[in-house]
Design a protein around this motif. Structure first.
Motif, mmCIF file in Angstrom:
data_model
loop_
_atom_site.group_PDB
_atom_site.id
_atom_site.type_symbol
_atom_site.label_atom_id
_atom_site.label_comp_id
_atom_site.label_asym_id
_atom_site.label_seq_id
_atom_site.Cartn_x
_atom_site.Cartn_y
_atom_site.Cartn_z
ATOM 1 N N PRO A 213 4.864 95.835 -35.082
ATOM 2 C CA PRO A 213 6.282 95.519 -35.290
ATOM 3 C C PRO A 213 7.242 96.658 -34.949
ATOM 4 O O PRO A 213 8.328 96.406 -34.455
ATOM 5 C CB PRO A 213 6.364 95.184 -36.784
ATOM 6 N N THR A 214 6.846 97.888 -35.237
ATOM 7 C CA THR A 214 7.758 99.008 -35.000
ATOM 8 C C THR A 214 7.027 100.133 -34.287
ATOM 9 O O THR A 214 5.942 100.527 -34.704
ATOM 10 C CB THR A 214 8.296 99.571 -36.340
ATOM 11 N N VAL A 215 7.614 100.623 -33.210
ATOM 12 C CA VAL A 215 7.044 101.800 -32.550
ATOM 13 C C VAL A 215 8.001 102.955 -32.787
ATOM 14 O O VAL A 215 9.040 103.058 -32.153
ATOM 15 C CB VAL A 215 6.848 101.565 -31.039
ATOM 16 N N ASP A 216 7.671 103.794 -33.754
ATOM 17 C CA ASP A 216 8.489 104.987 -33.992
ATOM 18 C C ASP A 216 7.734 106.192 -33.437
ATOM 19 O O ASP A 216 6.715 106.034 -32.769
ATOM 20 C CB ASP A 216 8.820 105.130 -35.484
ATOM 21 N N THR A 217 8.248 107.402 -33.708
ATOM 22 C CA THR A 217 7.614 108.575 -33.095
ATOM 23 C C THR A 217 6.184 108.772 -33.584
ATOM 24 O O THR A 217 5.342 109.265 -32.838
ATOM 25 C CB THR A 217 8.412 109.864 -33.377
ATOM 26 N N LEU A 218 5.909 108.355 -34.819
ATOM 27 C CA LEU A 218 4.550 108.528 -35.347
ATOM 28 C C LEU A 218 3.567 107.611 -34.616
ATOM 29 O O LEU A 218 2.490 108.040 -34.196
ATOM 30 C CB LEU A 218 4.519 108.242 -36.850
ATOM 31 N N GLN A 221 3.089 108.882 -31.167
ATOM 32 C CA GLN A 221 2.195 110.036 -31.135
ATOM 33 C C GLN A 221 0.735 109.608 -31.257
ATOM 34 O O GLN A 221 -0.136 110.139 -30.570
ATOM 35 C CB GLN A 221 2.557 111.002 -32.257
ATOM 36 N N LEU A 224 -0.258 108.276 -27.907
ATOM 37 C CA LEU A 224 -0.449 109.365 -26.948
ATOM 38 C C LEU A 224 -1.787 110.058 -27.168
ATOM 39 O O LEU A 224 -2.511 110.355 -26.214
ATOM 40 C CB LEU A 224 0.687 110.387 -27.082
ATOM 41 N N GLN A 245 12.731 94.724 -26.743
ATOM 42 C CA GLN A 245 13.471 95.499 -27.742
ATOM 43 C C GLN A 245 12.754 96.795 -28.087
ATOM 44 O O GLN A 245 13.378 97.814 -28.380
ATOM 45 C CB GLN A 245 13.737 94.653 -28.997
ATOM 46 N N ILE A 246 11.405 96.750 -28.011
ATOM 47 C CA ILE A 246 10.637 97.970 -28.279
ATOM 48 C C ILE A 246 10.830 98.961 -27.130
ATOM 49 O O ILE A 246 10.991 100.166 -27.343
ATOM 50 C CB ILE A 246 9.136 97.640 -28.445
ATOM 51 N N GLN A 248 13.419 99.308 -25.190
ATOM 52 C CA GLN A 248 14.754 99.926 -25.324
ATOM 53 C C GLN A 248 14.755 101.000 -26.394
ATOM 54 O O GLN A 248 15.324 102.073 -26.228
ATOM 55 C CB GLN A 248 15.776 98.863 -25.719
ATOM 56 N N THR A 249 14.133 100.666 -27.526
ATOM 57 C CA THR A 249 14.094 101.617 -28.640
ATOM 58 C C THR A 249 13.354 102.885 -28.245
ATOM 59 O O THR A 249 13.785 103.993 -28.556
ATOM 60 C CB THR A 249 13.398 100.954 -29.845
ATOM 61 N N HIS A 252 15.557 105.149 -26.272
ATOM 62 C CA HIS A 252 16.506 105.890 -27.107
ATOM 63 C C HIS A 252 15.827 106.997 -27.903
ATOM 64 O O HIS A 252 16.400 108.058 -28.118
ATOM 65 C CB HIS A 252 17.214 104.928 -28.074
ATOM 66 N N LEU A 253 14.610 106.715 -28.345
ATOM 67 C CA LEU A 253 13.886 107.750 -29.081
ATOM 68 C C LEU A 253 13.557 108.936 -28.169
ATOM 69 O O LEU A 253 13.458 110.071 -28.618
ATOM 70 C CB LEU A 253 12.564 107.195 -29.636
ATOM 71 N N GLY A 254 13.418 108.626 -26.870
ATOM 72 C CA GLY A 254 13.033 109.678 -25.932
ATOM 73 C C GLY A 254 11.534 109.825 -25.810
ATOM 74 O O GLY A 254 11.032 110.848 -25.361
ATOM 75 N N THR B 43 13.827 101.225 -36.608
ATOM 76 C CA THR B 43 13.097 102.390 -36.093
ATOM 77 C C THR B 43 13.753 103.686 -36.575
ATOM 78 O O THR B 43 13.069 104.628 -36.991
ATOM 79 C CB THR B 43 13.048 102.341 -34.551
ATOM 80 N N GLU B 47 12.088 106.673 -38.979
ATOM 81 C CA GLU B 47 12.098 108.122 -38.704
ATOM 82 C C GLU B 47 12.624 108.912 -39.895
ATOM 83 O O GLU B 47 12.035 109.900 -40.317
ATOM 84 C CB GLU B 47 12.981 108.432 -37.485
ATOM 85 N N GLY B 108 16.378 110.956 -32.064
ATOM 86 C CA GLY B 108 16.184 109.532 -31.804
ATOM 87 C C GLY B 108 16.994 108.678 -32.765
ATOM 88 O O GLY B 108 17.668 107.730 -32.358
ATOM 89 N N LEU B 112 19.858 105.970 -31.845
ATOM 90 C CA LEU B 112 19.630 104.557 -32.176
ATOM 91 C C LEU B 112 20.718 103.992 -33.101
ATOM 92 O O LEU B 112 20.714 102.810 -33.402
ATOM 93 C CB LEU B 112 18.261 104.393 -32.851
#
Ligand code: ATP
Ligand code: MG
Lengths: 291, 134
Positions: A213-218, A221, A224, A245-246, A248-249, A252-254, B43, B47, B108, B112
């Motif tokens: 549902p959510t791909v954040d930096t954690l 990582q 990766l 939508q993921i 795009q997010t 933005h997160l980079g 998101t 964070e 981020g 966002l």
């Protein structure tokens, strides 16, 4: 004269055993344990007999302290019973009632025995309450601990179950990820994938994140790291199922995954087949279709 | 600008982070954010919640639905009483991390959100506020 509740209780339980057992069995039969079908009447009766015998012996050994040594074997039996109740999915009420439903039969027996002697009756009732309440609480403690054990084990099983590595073709694996990727689960995922890469001598692993549902930096990582580890084992990864939508997010997160990514698992599979020197072609129209 | 709804959730464990995301999703749906904007604020919240947990030693998040003129918005304030951030500019720099992360969380979350505000006092804690407008 001071009446010893423990003595009165012990005497009553020993002398009126048959009547108390009958009443206890009747009370349990009325309870919901049997109706739920989780236990057979014969089994319940065996437990009743065993527990009652040990209560009688424990009381005879003197004292009302259910935590004392004289109650040790009774505690063990009750613990075994609660543990199996927890595993069989009994409700806390049904489990606690196993002990608590013995109260009334014992109170009644005390009344019969001590008819007229109010002081002795009060002492006996107090003694019975003290012992049975403590036994009931011990039962619940074991029950809850066992439930927690069951839940913990289920959590682990789910973590393993929900991260299957699927072999799509010789040398091509898929890892469909579903749900929240916390660190504990991600560890299992990564291990499973790397093991499967070794076992299958896989060249390509497709990681599908349609169900994440959510791909954040954690999460990024973790992905990766998985990709890097797979690469070290000689397999290339393709990430599929990145919803718009993921995507795009992530921009933005980079976050950059630096792997080939495809919209769907099917697209990723097509790429994997091509890379391993295979081609999917449409057959000449089959006989039935030509009719 | 008026606040039409307020709720506070603890951020003290990994499970709390999951719950925060779920609540933010529900509130984002409630004010009518589209799928992309929902995903963005969820998101960003993820964070900030994780920073609160990992670096701030745990804290709270206050979630508010705000109404300004004709617009509705979701405002989230993450607060902890941890060590604070000595150099905010450095913390906001992409790829800067003190904890082995990607160092993209704060930058981020800012990208966002429509609004982003951070204040921190070394030794007494950190507060980050973000908002997303419909
Ligand atoms: N609430 C906080 N309290 C104290 N320090 C913080 C807090 N939030 C962030 N920081 C500091 O700011 C740095 C940058 O945070 P940021 O979220 O951008 O990256 P990260 O958490 O290290 O990695 P990522 O979020 O990409 O997984 C952190 O490494 C930490 O040193
Ligand atoms: Mg972070």
């Amino acid at each position: 004269m001071k009446t010893d509740g423990a003595e009165v209780l012990s005497k009553t339980v020993t002398q009126d055993e048959a009547a108390i057992l009958d009443a206890w069995n009747a009370a349990l039969r009325e309870g919901t344990s049997l109706q739920s079908g989780r236990i057979r009447e014969a089994e319940l009766q065996t437990q009743v007999k065993a527990v009652f015998g040990q209560i009688r012996d424990a009381l005879a050994s003197g004292g009302l302290d259910a935590d004392a040594a004289g109650f040790a074997s009774l505690r063990e039996t009750l613990a075994d019973i609660s543990r199996s109740r927890a595993i069989q999915g009994f409700t806390p009420t049904d489990t606690a009632n196993f002990v608590f439903s013995l109260k009334e039969p014992i109170f009644d027996a005390l009344k019969r025995m001590l008819d007229g002697d109010a002081t002795a009756l009060a002492a006996g009732v107090w003694a019975a309450g003290k012992v049975l309440d403590r036994l009931g609480l011990q039962t619940m403690e074991v029950f809850l601990a066992s439930r927690e054990e069951v839940i913990g084990r289920q959590g682990q099983e789910i973590a393993e179950l929900s991260t299957p590595v699927v072999r799509l073709w010789d040398g091509i694996l898929a890892l469909p990820l579903i749900g929240t990727l916390d660190s504990a689960r991600t560890g299992v995922v990564m291990e499973n994938l790397l093991q499967a890469i070794v076992d299958e001598e896989a060249e390509i692993a497709i990681i599908d994140i349609t169900g994440v549902p959510t791909v954040d930096t954690l999460v990024a990582q973790h992905l990766l790291k998985t990709v890097a580890a797979a690469r070290l084992m000689g397999a290339d990864c393709i990430v599929s199922g990145i919803r718009p939508q993921i995507a795009q997010t992530m921009v933005h997160l980079g976050v950059e995954l630096n792997v080939v990514s495809k919209a769907t698992l099917a697209d990723a599979f097509a790429v994997a087949l091509k890379r391993t020197g295979r081609k999917v072609v449409r057959q000449q129209a089959p006989a039935e279709e030509r009719r | 600008m008026t606040v039409t709804k307020t709720e506070t959730l603890p951020v003290r464990s990994g499970d709390d982070v999951v719950r925060v995301r779920q609540r933010v999703r529900a509130l984002a749906v409630e004010i009518g954010l589209g799928l992309v904007d929902q995903t963005k604020i969820i998101t960003a919240a993820s964070e900030l919640a994780r920073n609160t947990l990992d670096y701030g030693g745990g804290g709270d998040v206050c979630m508010e639905i705000v109404q300004a003129a004709m617009r509705k918005g979701l405002r989230l304030t993450f607060e902890d009483h941890g060590p604070g951030i000595a150099d905010i500019e450095q913390a906001m720099t992409d790829h800067y991390t003190s904890g082995g992360g990607l160092g993209l969380g704060l930058g981020g979350a800012k990208r966002l959100s429509n609004e982003f505000h951070i204040e921190s006092t070394p030794g007494s804690g950190t507060r980050v506020t973000i908002a997303r407008w419909k």
